[in-house]
Write a protein that holds these residues in place. Structure first.
Motif, PDB file in Angstrom:
ATOM      1  N   LYS A  42       0.880  -1.168   0.000  1.00 50.83           N
ATOM      2  CA  LYS A  42       0.000   0.000   0.000  1.00 50.83           C
ATOM      3  C   LYS A  42       0.921   1.223   0.000  1.00 50.83           C
ATOM      4  CE  LYS A  42      -3.997   1.936   2.362  1.00 50.83           C
ATOM      5  NZ  LYS A  42      -4.789   1.883   3.606  1.00 50.83           N
ATOM      6  N   LEU A  44       1.777   5.386  -0.778  1.00 48.58           N
ATOM      7  CA  LEU A  44       1.278   6.766  -0.832  1.00 48.58           C
ATOM      8  C   LEU A  44       2.304   7.666  -1.499  1.00 48.58           C
ATOM      9  CD1 LEU A  44      -0.766   9.040   0.031  1.00 48.58           C
ATOM     10  CD2 LEU A  44       0.687   9.341   2.050  1.00 48.58           C
ATOM     11  N   ALA A  54       2.815   7.533  -9.739  1.00 49.57           N
ATOM     12  CA  ALA A  54       1.602   6.745  -9.450  1.00 49.57           C
ATOM     13  C   ALA A  54       1.147   6.022 -10.712  1.00 49.57           C
ATOM     14  CB  ALA A  54       0.494   7.656  -8.921  1.00 49.57           C
ATOM     15  N   PHE A  58       0.963   1.999 -11.010  1.00 42.75           N
ATOM     16  CA  PHE A  58      -0.357   1.430 -11.306  1.00 42.75           C
ATOM     17  C   PHE A  58      -0.310   0.574 -12.581  1.00 42.75           C
ATOM     18  CE2 PHE A  58      -4.721   1.545 -12.945  1.00 42.75           C
ATOM     19  CZ  PHE A  58      -5.416   1.100 -11.829  1.00 42.75           C
ATOM     20  N   LYS A  63      -1.662  -2.009  -7.462  1.00 32.49           N
ATOM     21  CA  LYS A  63      -3.027  -1.472  -7.477  1.00 32.49           C
ATOM     22  C   LYS A  63      -3.392  -0.707  -6.205  1.00 32.49           C
ATOM     23  CE  LYS A  63      -3.704  -3.059 -11.565  1.00 32.49           C
ATOM     24  NZ  LYS A  63      -3.285  -2.203 -12.657  1.00 32.49           N
ATOM     25  N   ASN A  64      -2.519  -0.762  -5.171  1.00 32.45           N
ATOM     26  CA  ASN A  64      -2.795  -0.043  -3.917  1.00 32.45           C
ATOM     27  C   ASN A  64      -1.987   1.243  -3.830  1.00 32.45           C
ATOM     28  OD1 ASN A  64      -4.590  -1.949  -2.820  1.00 32.45           O
ATOM     29  ND2 ASN A  64      -2.874  -3.246  -2.222  1.00 32.45           N
ATOM     30  N   VAL A  65      -2.037   2.031  -4.888  1.00 35.01           N
ATOM     31  CA  VAL A  65      -1.291   3.287  -4.933  1.00 35.01           C
ATOM     32  C   VAL A  65      -2.250   4.445  -4.675  1.00 35.01           C
ATOM     33  CG1 VAL A  65       0.170   4.783  -6.348  1.00 35.01           C
ATOM     34  CG2 VAL A  65       0.303   2.310  -6.615  1.00 35.01           C
ATOM     35  N   TYR A  66      -1.852   5.323  -3.772  1.00 33.16           N
ATOM     36  CA  TYR A  66      -2.672   6.474  -3.408  1.00 33.16           C
ATOM     37  C   TYR A  66      -1.882   7.756  -3.640  1.00 33.16           C
ATOM     38  CZ  TYR A  66      -5.721   3.171  -1.007  1.00 33.16           C
ATOM     39  OH  TYR A  66      -6.562   2.136  -0.724  1.00 33.16           O
ATOM     40  N   PRO A  86      -8.277   4.075  -9.615  1.00 30.74           N
ATOM     41  CA  PRO A  86      -9.426   4.188  -8.700  1.00 30.74           C
ATOM     42  C   PRO A  86      -9.568   5.590  -8.108  1.00 30.74           C
ATOM     43  CG  PRO A  86      -8.081   2.267  -8.181  1.00 30.74           C
ATOM     44  CD  PRO A  86      -7.308   3.077  -9.168  1.00 30.74           C
ATOM     45  N   GLN A  89      -8.612   6.465  -4.605  1.00 34.13           N
ATOM     46  CA  GLN A  89      -7.190   6.494  -4.282  1.00 34.13           C
ATOM     47  C   GLN A  89      -6.532   7.806  -4.703  1.00 34.13           C
ATOM     48  OE1 GLN A  89      -7.285   1.751  -4.905  1.00 34.13           O
ATOM     49  NE2 GLN A  89      -5.349   2.674  -5.503  1.00 34.13           N
ATOM     50  N   ILE A  91      -6.740  11.322  -3.456  1.00 33.54           N
ATOM     51  CA  ILE A  91      -7.276  12.006  -2.275  1.00 33.54           C
ATOM     52  C   ILE A  91      -7.021  13.512  -2.332  1.00 33.54           C
ATOM     53  CG2 ILE A  91      -7.246  12.046   0.255  1.00 33.54           C
ATOM     54  CD1 ILE A  91      -5.908   9.182   0.041  1.00 33.54           C
ATOM     55  N   PHE A 102       0.106   3.252   5.541  1.00 34.81           N
ATOM     56  CA  PHE A 102       0.707   2.728   4.312  1.00 34.81           C
ATOM     57  C   PHE A 102       1.952   1.913   4.633  1.00 34.81           C
ATOM     58  CE2 PHE A 102      -1.569   6.606   3.483  1.00 34.81           C
ATOM     59  CZ  PHE A 102      -2.332   6.293   2.372  1.00 34.81           C
TER      60      PHE A 102
END
Length: 194
Positions: A42, A44, A54, A58, A63-66, A86, A89, A91, A102
Motif C-alpha cells: 500500500k 502513498l 503513481a 499502477f 493497485k494499492n497506490v494512493y 481508482p 485512491q 485524495i 501505508f
C-alpha cells in the motif's frame, strides 16, 4: 508569510507554472520501483501532483497506490491520463490531515514544497502513517534553494535532525541517476520506521 494554500497550488496547475513537473517518472524512483516485487504494497505519494510515479506503479501492477494533493486539478490530470485509476485512491486533502496507514511512502518534490517550518511535523506525520516496518523512500534536494517560495532546499545534516527521532536505518546517498536538470542536487533517501 509564505502562502502555500490550496488556491496557491491550484493556480500553479491552472497557469501551467509547474517547473517541478518532469512529465515522466523520475529516473531514480523508476529504478527503485523496478526492483520492488510485492505488488500488494500500500503506497502513498504525498503532494503527488500529476504523479507520473503513481501512473507508472499502477500500470505495472501495483493497485494499492494512493496520491494525496491539495490541488484538485493535479488529481484530475492523473484521472485523465489513467482513466481506470481508482478515484477513491486520488485524495483531495492536506497530507497532514490524513488518517490512513501505508507500507511505503514515496517522497518526490513534496518535502521541498511545504513550509520549512513544517519539516519536523512532516517527519512525525510520516512515522504515524507508516505501518510497522514501513519505509519512506524518495528524493530530497541537497542544495540551497529558495527562502521565500518553493522549492525549499536543505542538506543531509539538517534532514537527519528531523528524521532521527522517528526512523532507524536512515540512508541518504548522493543520487547518481537524477533527471538531467537535477544532477548533483538530489539525495536518494530510504528511512525505516522505528
Amino acid at each position: 508569510m509564505i502562502n502555500l494554500s490550496e488556491s496557491f497550488w491550484e493556480n500553479k496547475y491552472k497557469t501551467n507554472k509547474i517547473g517541478w513537473d518532469l512529465g515522466e517518472v523520475s529516473p531514480p524512483l523508476k529504478a527503485y520501483f523496478d526492483q520492488l516485487t510485492d505488488k500488494e504494497l500500500k503506497i502513498l505519494i504525498p503532494g503527488g501532483g500529476n504523479s507520473y510515479e503513481a501512473e507508472y506503479l499502477f500500470n505495472n501492477g501495483f493497485k494499492n497506490v494512493y496520491v494525496v494533493d491539495l490541488a484538485k486539478s493535479a488529481l484530475e490530470n492523473i484521472k485523465k491520463r489513467v482513466p481506470n485509476f481508482p478515484e477513491a485512491q486520488l485524495i483531495h486533502a492536506n497530507f497532514f490531515d490524513l488518517d490512513v496507514t501505508f507500507d511505503l511512502v514515496i517522497e518526490q518534490t513534496f518535502f521541498c514544497a511545504i513550509n520549512p517550518e513544517l519539516r519536523s511535523k512532516y517527519a512525525e506525520k510520516m512515522s504515524n502513517i507508516l505501518n510497522k516496518k514501513g519505509k519512506l523512500v524518495g528524493l530530497l534536494f541537497d542544495a540551497k534553494l529558495n527562502e521565500d517560495h518553493p522549492p525549499f532546499g536543505g542538506n543531509k545534516e539538517e534532514y537527519v535532525t528531523y528524521f532521527k527521532t522517528h526512523f532507524s536505518d536512515i540512508k541518504m546517498e548522493k543520487c547518481y541517476n537524477s533527471y538531467p536538470n537535477r544532477q548533483g542536487m538530489e539525495l536518494f533517501v530510504k528511512f525505516l520506521k522505528k
